[in-house]
Write a protein that holds these residues in place. Sequence first.
Motif, PDB file in Angstrom:
ATOM      1  N   ASP A 109      -7.297  -4.799 -16.394  1.00 13.94           N
ATOM      2  CA  ASP A 109      -8.169  -5.179 -15.689  1.00 13.94           C
ATOM      3  C   ASP A 109      -8.605  -3.880 -15.114  1.00 13.94           C
ATOM      4  O   ASP A 109      -8.038  -3.065 -14.954  1.00 13.94           O
ATOM      5  CB  ASP A 109      -7.595  -6.154 -14.696  1.00 13.94           C
ATOM      6  CG  ASP A 109      -6.673  -5.789 -13.650  1.00 13.94           C
ATOM      7  OD1 ASP A 109      -6.939  -4.716 -12.931  1.00 13.94           O
ATOM      8  OD2 ASP A 109      -5.546  -6.545 -13.675  1.00 13.94           O
ATOM      9  N   THR A 110      -9.851  -4.369 -14.351  1.00 21.59           N
ATOM     10  CA  THR A 110     -10.523  -3.183 -13.588  1.00 21.59           C
ATOM     11  C   THR A 110     -10.353  -3.338 -12.112  1.00 21.59           C
ATOM     12  O   THR A 110     -11.317  -2.784 -11.087  1.00 21.59           O
ATOM     13  CB  THR A 110     -12.039  -3.135 -13.903  1.00 21.59           C
ATOM     14  OG1 THR A 110     -12.742  -4.141 -13.696  1.00 21.59           O
ATOM     15  CG2 THR A 110     -12.258  -2.662 -15.348  1.00 21.59           C
ATOM     16  N   GLY A 111      -9.306  -4.007 -11.670  1.00 25.21           N
ATOM     17  CA  GLY A 111      -8.900  -4.170 -10.189  1.00 25.21           C
ATOM     18  C   GLY A 111      -8.694  -2.987  -9.472  1.00 25.21           C
ATOM     19  O   GLY A 111      -8.701  -1.741  -9.915  1.00 25.21           O
ATOM     20  N   PRO A 112      -8.264  -3.030  -8.254  1.00 24.18           N
ATOM     21  CA  PRO A 112      -7.963  -1.942  -7.339  1.00 24.18           C
ATOM     22  C   PRO A 112      -6.566  -1.244  -7.738  1.00 24.18           C
ATOM     23  O   PRO A 112      -6.259  -0.005  -7.086  1.00 24.18           O
ATOM     24  CB  PRO A 112      -7.585  -2.525  -5.960  1.00 24.18           C
ATOM     25  CG  PRO A 112      -7.466  -4.060  -6.183  1.00 24.18           C
ATOM     26  CD  PRO A 112      -8.006  -4.493  -7.465  1.00 24.18           C
ATOM     27  N   GLY A 113      -5.747  -1.765  -8.543  1.00 20.59           N
ATOM     28  CA  GLY A 113      -4.656  -1.014  -8.969  1.00 20.59           C
ATOM     29  C   GLY A 113      -3.482  -1.116  -7.885  1.00 20.59           C
ATOM     30  O   GLY A 113      -3.662  -1.715  -6.698  1.00 20.59           O
ATOM     31  N   ILE A 114      -2.101  -0.953  -8.237  1.00 18.31           N
ATOM     32  CA  ILE A 114      -1.112  -1.083  -7.298  1.00 18.31           C
ATOM     33  C   ILE A 114      -0.138   0.187  -7.140  1.00 18.31           C
ATOM     34  O   ILE A 114      -0.013   0.744  -8.492  1.00 18.31           O
ATOM     35  CB  ILE A 114      -0.145  -2.187  -7.965  1.00 18.31           C
ATOM     36  CG1 ILE A 114      -1.198  -3.401  -8.224  1.00 18.31           C
ATOM     37  CG2 ILE A 114       1.085  -2.330  -7.075  1.00 18.31           C
ATOM     38  CD1 ILE A 114      -0.309  -4.426  -8.874  1.00 18.31           C
ATOM     39  N   PRO A 115       0.123   0.593  -6.131  1.00 21.33           N
ATOM     40  CA  PRO A 115       1.022   1.859  -6.019  1.00 21.33           C
ATOM     41  C   PRO A 115       2.201   1.695  -6.892  1.00 21.33           C
ATOM     42  O   PRO A 115       2.853   0.401  -6.858  1.00 21.33           O
ATOM     43  CB  PRO A 115       1.354   1.839  -4.530  1.00 21.33           C
ATOM     44  CG  PRO A 115       0.359   0.902  -3.676  1.00 21.33           C
ATOM     45  CD  PRO A 115      -0.218   0.087  -4.768  1.00 21.33           C
ATOM     46  N   SER A 116       2.799   2.830  -7.527  1.00 23.82           N
ATOM     47  CA  SER A 116       3.920   2.976  -8.439  1.00 23.82           C
ATOM     48  C   SER A 116       5.129   2.225  -7.818  1.00 23.82           C
ATOM     49  O   SER A 116       5.936   1.553  -8.487  1.00 23.82           O
ATOM     50  CB  SER A 116       3.982   4.180  -9.055  1.00 23.82           C
ATOM     51  OG  SER A 116       4.328   5.131  -8.031  1.00 23.82           O
ATOM     52  N   GLY A 117       5.153   2.648  -6.349  1.00 25.58           N
ATOM     53  CA  GLY A 117       6.450   2.244  -5.773  1.00 25.58           C
ATOM     54  C   GLY A 117       6.386   0.691  -5.229  1.00 25.58           C
ATOM     55  O   GLY A 117       7.791   0.031  -5.065  1.00 25.58           O
ATOM     56  N   ARG A 118       5.477  -0.183  -5.667  1.00 29.06           N
ATOM     57  CA  ARG A 118       5.714  -1.396  -5.490  1.00 29.06           C
ATOM     58  C   ARG A 118       5.296  -2.558  -6.641  1.00 29.06           C
ATOM     59  O   ARG A 118       5.470  -3.537  -6.735  1.00 29.06           O
ATOM     60  CB  ARG A 118       4.434  -2.059  -4.483  1.00 29.06           C
ATOM     61  CG  ARG A 118       4.613  -0.870  -3.149  1.00 29.06           C
ATOM     62  CD  ARG A 118       3.533  -1.717  -1.943  1.00 29.06           C
ATOM     63  NE  ARG A 118       4.069  -3.014  -1.558  1.00 29.06           N
ATOM     64  CZ  ARG A 118       3.445  -3.741  -0.803  1.00 29.06           C
ATOM     65  NH1 ARG A 118       2.371  -3.560  -0.332  1.00 29.06           N
ATOM     66  NH2 ARG A 118       4.048  -4.810  -0.413  1.00 29.06           N
ATOM     67  N   LEU A 119       5.468  -1.736  -7.715  1.00 30.48           N
ATOM     68  CA  LEU A 119       5.083  -2.626  -9.025  1.00 30.48           C
ATOM     69  C   LEU A 119       6.161  -3.592  -9.370  1.00 30.48           C
ATOM     70  O   LEU A 119       5.893  -4.701  -9.661  1.00 30.48           O
ATOM     71  CB  LEU A 119       5.080  -1.483 -10.283  1.00 30.48           C
ATOM     72  CG  LEU A 119       3.856  -0.784 -10.231  1.00 30.48           C
ATOM     73  CD1 LEU A 119       4.069   0.147 -11.617  1.00 30.48           C
ATOM     74  CD2 LEU A 119       2.670  -1.544 -10.220  1.00 30.48           C
ATOM     75  N   GLN A 120       7.687  -3.312  -8.953  1.00 31.89           N
ATOM     76  CA  GLN A 120       8.641  -4.257  -9.279  1.00 31.89           C
ATOM     77  C   GLN A 120       8.644  -5.297  -8.333  1.00 31.89           C
ATOM     78  O   GLN A 120       9.259  -6.493  -8.688  1.00 31.89           O
ATOM     79  CB  GLN A 120      10.014  -3.290  -9.289  1.00 31.89           C
ATOM     80  CG  GLN A 120      10.281  -2.395 -10.548  1.00 31.89           C
ATOM     81  CD  GLN A 120      10.087  -3.277 -11.822  1.00 31.89           C
ATOM     82  OE1 GLN A 120      10.538  -4.453 -12.191  1.00 31.89           O
ATOM     83  NE2 GLN A 120       9.169  -2.718 -12.481  1.00 31.89           N
TER      84      GLN A 120
END
Length: 330
Positions: A109-120
């Motif tokens: 997707d072309t959304g805002p993305g998620i910080p790597s520290g919060r992916l899990q």
Amino acid sequence: GRHLLELINEVLDLAKVESGHINLSLEPIEVCSVVDECLALVEPLADARGIRLSHRGLKGAAVRADRMRLKQALLNLLSNAIKYNREAGAARIEVLRVGEDRLQIRVIDTGPGIPSGRLQELFLPFHRLVAGHEGIEGTGIGLAITRRIVEMMGGAVGVESEPGAGSTFWIELPVESMADTTAGPGRGPAPAAHAGAHAQGLQHTVLYIEDNPSNLKLVAQILGHRPHIQLLTAHTPELGLELARARLPDLILLDINMPGMDGYQVLSVLKSDARLKAVPVVAVTANAMPHEVERGRGAGFAEYLTKPIEIAGLFAALDRCLQQRGETRE
């Protein structure tokens, strides 16, 4: 009311998944056809937000999965890619090979993305990363269900994301061959496409005669983990006898309590056939009283297994019978 019903259904589904009370029928599934079905279902949601949908796949590529549950998992990823996207953004699906025996379905997707520290955190039940998306409906358990279902099908789920650059969620499942999916009625799951220890050796044909569809699906799922076994299934005694005469299986699994003919009558017919009398027949039945077990062994069943089916016991009985069958042929 519709939203509350969806929330209740998701919670019930999560409870079934976590407790292991979920029926899976694993079979070869052509991925692109499932993807196209899912895209058609979410198209109205995408149109409402101006999201462009696209699909780039491997025509004819297949995985071993439960069709309904694979659709459920993909629909969850697609709906999230639309809901958490930017207005007039894009969402696409890519299907690609990973190594020799895995297929990956990627939802980008072309959304805002998620910080790597919060992916899990995304895969924790009832946990939502709602910053900027407070008005979006949902329980926060869809991804938890998706991961558990895919893992139960022998696959994996993951995510890659970068703030400001969008997110990619992927489902990875075992590659399967579609070559044997049209082999005719009563056919169970095809043997796995990748070569295992047994796949390089002798293939065995097992016939399961059982009138309960749930038990047929369960045994098909269990034996799907044995690539050297080719499963035939019959939901009536008459069809079972017809398949036995036509295919001459190496082993027969037989329910006892069936309408029309019971298992003992079917066993008698099998033993009276010169071509089938040497084929070991294993009783798989709910009749678990000691005198019933004794009667079954006295009637000529090679093994007597009681329901609910114990997987290790089923595998052990199969191995013993198939080994004995091989020795008698030598």
